[in-house]
Design an enzyme around this catalytic site. Structure first.
Site, short mmCIF file in Angstrom:
data_model
loop_
_atom_site.label_atom_id
_atom_site.label_comp_id
_atom_site.label_asym_id
_atom_site.label_seq_id
_atom_site.Cartn_x
_atom_site.Cartn_y
_atom_site.Cartn_z
N HIS A 141 0.83 -1.21 0.00
CA HIS A 141 0.00 0.00 0.00
C HIS A 141 0.88 1.27 0.00
O HIS A 141 0.64 2.20 -0.80
CB HIS A 141 -0.92 -0.03 1.23
CG HIS A 141 -1.81 1.16 1.34
ND1 HIS A 141 -3.15 1.11 1.03
CD2 HIS A 141 -1.58 2.43 1.75
CE1 HIS A 141 -3.69 2.30 1.22
NE2 HIS A 141 -2.75 3.12 1.68
N GLU A 142 1.87 1.29 0.87
CA GLU A 142 2.74 2.47 0.93
C GLU A 142 3.66 2.55 -0.28
O GLU A 142 4.03 3.66 -0.70
CB GLU A 142 3.57 2.43 2.22
CG GLU A 142 2.74 2.37 3.50
CD GLU A 142 1.74 3.52 3.61
OE1 GLU A 142 2.03 4.62 3.09
OE2 GLU A 142 0.68 3.32 4.23
N HIS A 160 -6.04 8.31 -2.67
CA HIS A 160 -6.56 6.98 -2.99
C HIS A 160 -7.57 7.07 -4.13
O HIS A 160 -8.63 6.47 -4.08
CB HIS A 160 -7.21 6.34 -1.76
CG HIS A 160 -6.28 6.18 -0.60
ND1 HIS A 160 -6.21 7.10 0.42
CD2 HIS A 160 -5.37 5.21 -0.29
CE1 HIS A 160 -5.32 6.72 1.31
NE2 HIS A 160 -4.78 5.56 0.90
N CYS A 615 47.53 39.56 3.63
CA CYS A 615 46.58 38.79 2.82
C CYS A 615 46.07 37.62 3.65
O CYS A 615 46.88 36.84 4.17
CB CYS A 615 47.24 38.29 1.54
SG CYS A 615 46.14 37.26 0.55
N CYS A 618 47.37 34.02 1.54
CA CYS A 618 48.78 33.64 1.45
C CYS A 618 49.65 34.34 2.48
O CYS A 618 50.85 34.15 2.48
CB CYS A 618 49.31 33.92 0.05
SG CYS A 618 49.12 35.65 -0.47
N HIS A 630 44.99 41.80 -5.41
CA HIS A 630 45.73 40.62 -4.96
C HIS A 630 44.79 39.49 -4.56
O HIS A 630 45.06 38.33 -4.85
CB HIS A 630 46.63 41.01 -3.79
CG HIS A 630 47.38 39.84 -3.21
ND1 HIS A 630 48.47 39.27 -3.84
CD2 HIS A 630 47.17 39.12 -2.08
CE1 HIS A 630 48.91 38.26 -3.12
NE2 HIS A 630 48.14 38.15 -2.03
N CYS A 634 44.62 35.82 -6.00
CA CYS A 634 45.00 34.78 -5.04
C CYS A 634 43.91 33.75 -4.85
O CYS A 634 44.18 32.60 -4.53
CB CYS A 634 45.35 35.42 -3.69
SG CYS A 634 46.19 34.31 -2.55
#
EC number: 3.4.24.-
Length: 636
Positions: A141-142, A160, A615, A618, A630, A634
């Site tokens: 059913h499910e 249904h 920065c 880096c 930059h 970067c």
């Protein structure tokens, strides 16, 4: 006789083979040997036709024999089997699980939208009381609901409708099941509904509930129920609990009373946690007693004096001395104050600042940039210079050697220059005053007497011209006094502007103020640019060469003819230096007293210091104006 027995055995084997062959799936119509001769035991060879019985139909998935063959089925295995057999393998991504708390319905299929999770939940409390047939039919059913969800065919309003019934009838005919729209085991649902409430209003006489509310959880009717507003309009009564499971309230009260009981009134039967467990392991507190200080919540936290543990006295630390082969560093003695300072310093480790701290970071186009401290580097540099000066002055050997070497080199150079012509001796006072003023405006007053002698000549040490390298050359022997064009240009305006030089001369108090400023400008021009052909003064290329008087050794015989052609400059220096020779000391005092204003003027004229940032990717220091470009390069 032997041949007849062999023949009969062969016939029996052939007959057995023919009986096994149709059972494998061959139809009787396609097999011409479906009719075989049957040998009469009396000896006759009459052919007796017979039909092969068909194979029996396999067991249905809801057959009663499965109750004994597989009483505890695997729900996931059944789901995979039904998916391949009835749903064309379209439910491979659906989840199936047991629900231990769902008692109102037998199963639920939830769907979270297109591309989301589709999940099937089966009620463990209800289906464990029902036969295997109900489990299979509830699962199918499910699974029909899941198929409609996955294929986007869930157009039925109540779930249904015709689409559901189409698949339901198809599976019922193929497997012999009896899948229905609603389950029929309501008695099992009522078993778990043991919390009852009844209304005292008019609804207690109305069908179908007669004012009863039955639930499996102890949740009384309230405004959270969707029907509460309708009930208040139509009835307006209040609900009173009339039934609950046995010992439901007593267990809760006993737990509350047990929590309210103090620790001293606990029953003696309860063993402390330090007792030996049944597994044989023992609490470590029985072996190593607790020697710390405990606090009792709600009581007096003081410990009796007889139970306090006295720690052994600590021995005073022995003073530590620096090694004897390090004369530059002062000998430090670590006493108790120093040890306390060191111990406190280790605990006060600077924490890493968060990027959310607006006092330490700023937002630049969505990226955190650290705010640099402009006064940090200057303060550190001054403290390091003061440290090295204090160390050198405190060490008698290094200080005497440094001063002696500088004096010897200065005396040698002075003796060499005294043996030369008056061109080198007379302008020395003027140039010494200018150079002394420039060096004062850069780094303040001098500390050593050797610097005043070196500053008399245009090419002294790098210390006189570039004060930033003082840390590198301090305490070492001075360089040889060889004048180069670079040093001359630095002393006469490479790093200083012409207006600052003229202002320095203007502060000396000379009566020829305008003439001195013009003269400094002309000397700056002569020392910076190349000499013209008609000029009698040597070019910067010749300054510092072996032919110039400033660098000619004491044993030189005669100067070149090119140097004799500079009578005008020689006369100018002789006249100006002669006028100011009597007031040299007074001018130096005035220059030193009035030196700070040019420093402020120079700082005001100089552009502001450029802010540099780190920065975050880096960790490179770069100007703030270029951080965006930059970061773009970067982060690629």
């Amino acid at each position: 006789m032997m041949e007849d027995e062999d023949f009969l055995l062969a016939l029996r084997l052939q007959e057995q083979f023919d009986q096994e062959t149709p059972a494998a799936g061959w139809p009787d119509e396609d097999c011409p040997s479906s009719k075989r001769r049957r040998v009469d035991p009396s000896g006759g060879l009459d052919v007796i036709p017979f039909t092969q019985p068909r194979a029996e139909r396999p067991l249905s998935i809801v057959d009663e024999s499965w109750e004994t063959l597989d009483p505890n089925p695997d729900v996931r295995a059944m789901f995979l089997q039904f998916n391949d057999k009835f749903f064309w393998g379209k439910l491979s991504g659906v989840e199936v699980k047991w629900s231990p708390r769902m008692t109102l319905c037998a199963g639920v299929c939830s769907y979270e939208g297109r591309g989301g999770l589709c999940s099937i939940r089966l009620s463990e409390p209800l289906l464990k009381l029902r036969p295997r047939k109900d489990l299979v039919q509830t699962l199918l059913h499910e699974m029909i609901h899941a198929l409609l969800f996955v294929t986007q065919n869930n157009r039925d309003r109540d779930g249904h409708g015709p689409e559901f019934c189409k698949h339901m009838n198809r599976i019922n005919q193929a497997s012999g099941t009896n899948i229905t729209i609603y389950h029929s085991f309501h008695d099992e649902v009522d078993v778990y509904r043991q919390h009852w409430w009844r209304c005292n209003g008019p609804c207690q006489n109305r069908r179908p509930f007669f004012g009863y509310v039955k639930r499996a959880m102890n949740r009384p009717p309230s405004a959270r129920d969707p029907w509460w507003a309708d009930h208040q309009r139509s009835c307006g009564g209040t609900y009173t609990k009339i039934k609950e499971p046995e010992n439901y309230g007593k267990t809760g009260k006993s737990d509350k009373q047990r929590d309210k009981m103090p620790a001293t009134e606990m029953p003696k039967k309860s063993k402390p946690p330090s007792s030996t467990s049944s597994s044989g392991s023992q609490d470590i507190r029985n072996i190593i007693p607790f020697s710390g200080r405990g606090f009792v919540l709600g009581g007096n936290a003081q410990i009796p004096t007889n139970k306090q543990i006295q720690s052994p006295p600590k021995a005073p630390p022995e003073p530590l001395h620096s090694p004897p082969d390090s004369p530059l560093l002062p000998r430090l003695q670590l006493n108790e104050d120093n040890l306390k300072r060191l111990s406190s310093g280790t605990s006060n480790i600077p924490r890493k600042r968060s990027v959310g701290n607006t006092n330490a970071f700023i937002n630049v186009n969505g990226s955190p940039v650290r705010i640099s401290n402009g006064n940090g580097s200057g303060g550190k540099q001054r403290s390091v210079r003061d440290l090295f000066q204090a160390i050198v002055l405190k060490s008698p050997d290094r200080g005497a050697s440094a001063v002696g070497s500088s004096k010897s080199s200065t005396d040698a150079s002075t003796a060499d220059y005294r043996s030369n012509s008056a061109l080198d001796a007379k302008p020395s006072g003027k140039t010494s005053l200018i150079t002394d003023h420039l060096s004062y405006t850069i780094s303040g007053p001098k500390t050593l007497s050797a610097e005043s002698n070196i500053s008399k000549y245009f090419g002294g040490s790098a210390k006189t011209d570039v004060q930033d390298s003082k840390l590198k050359t301090f305490g070492s022997p001075q360089k040889s006094a060889i004048g180069t064009p670079g040093y001359v240009s630095k002393a006469f305006g490479s790093n200083q502007r012409p207006d600052s030089t003229s202002s320095g001369i203007r502060n000396t108090g000379s009566p020829q103020r305008s003439h001195a400023s013009a003269t400094s400008g002309s000397s700056f021009k002569h020392f910076r640019g190349p000499a013209k052909p008609e000029s009698n003064f040597p070019s910067p290329r010749n300054i510092g060469s072996p032919r110039t008087s400033g660098t000619t050794p004491s044993g030189a015989k005669k100067r070149s003819w090119e140097e004799h052609n500079s009578e005008r400059v020689f006369d100018y220096f002789q006249r100006t230096v002669g006028e100011s020779a009597t007031s040299t000391d007074k001018k130096r005092e005035e220059v030193r007293s009035e030196a700070p204003p040019p420093v402020r003027d120079q700082q005001a004229n100089n552009p502001p210091a450029q802010i540099t940032v780190h920065c975050p990717v880096c960790h490179i220091r770069l100007p703030e104006s270029t951080i965006n470009d930059h970061l773009d390069s970067c982060l690629l």
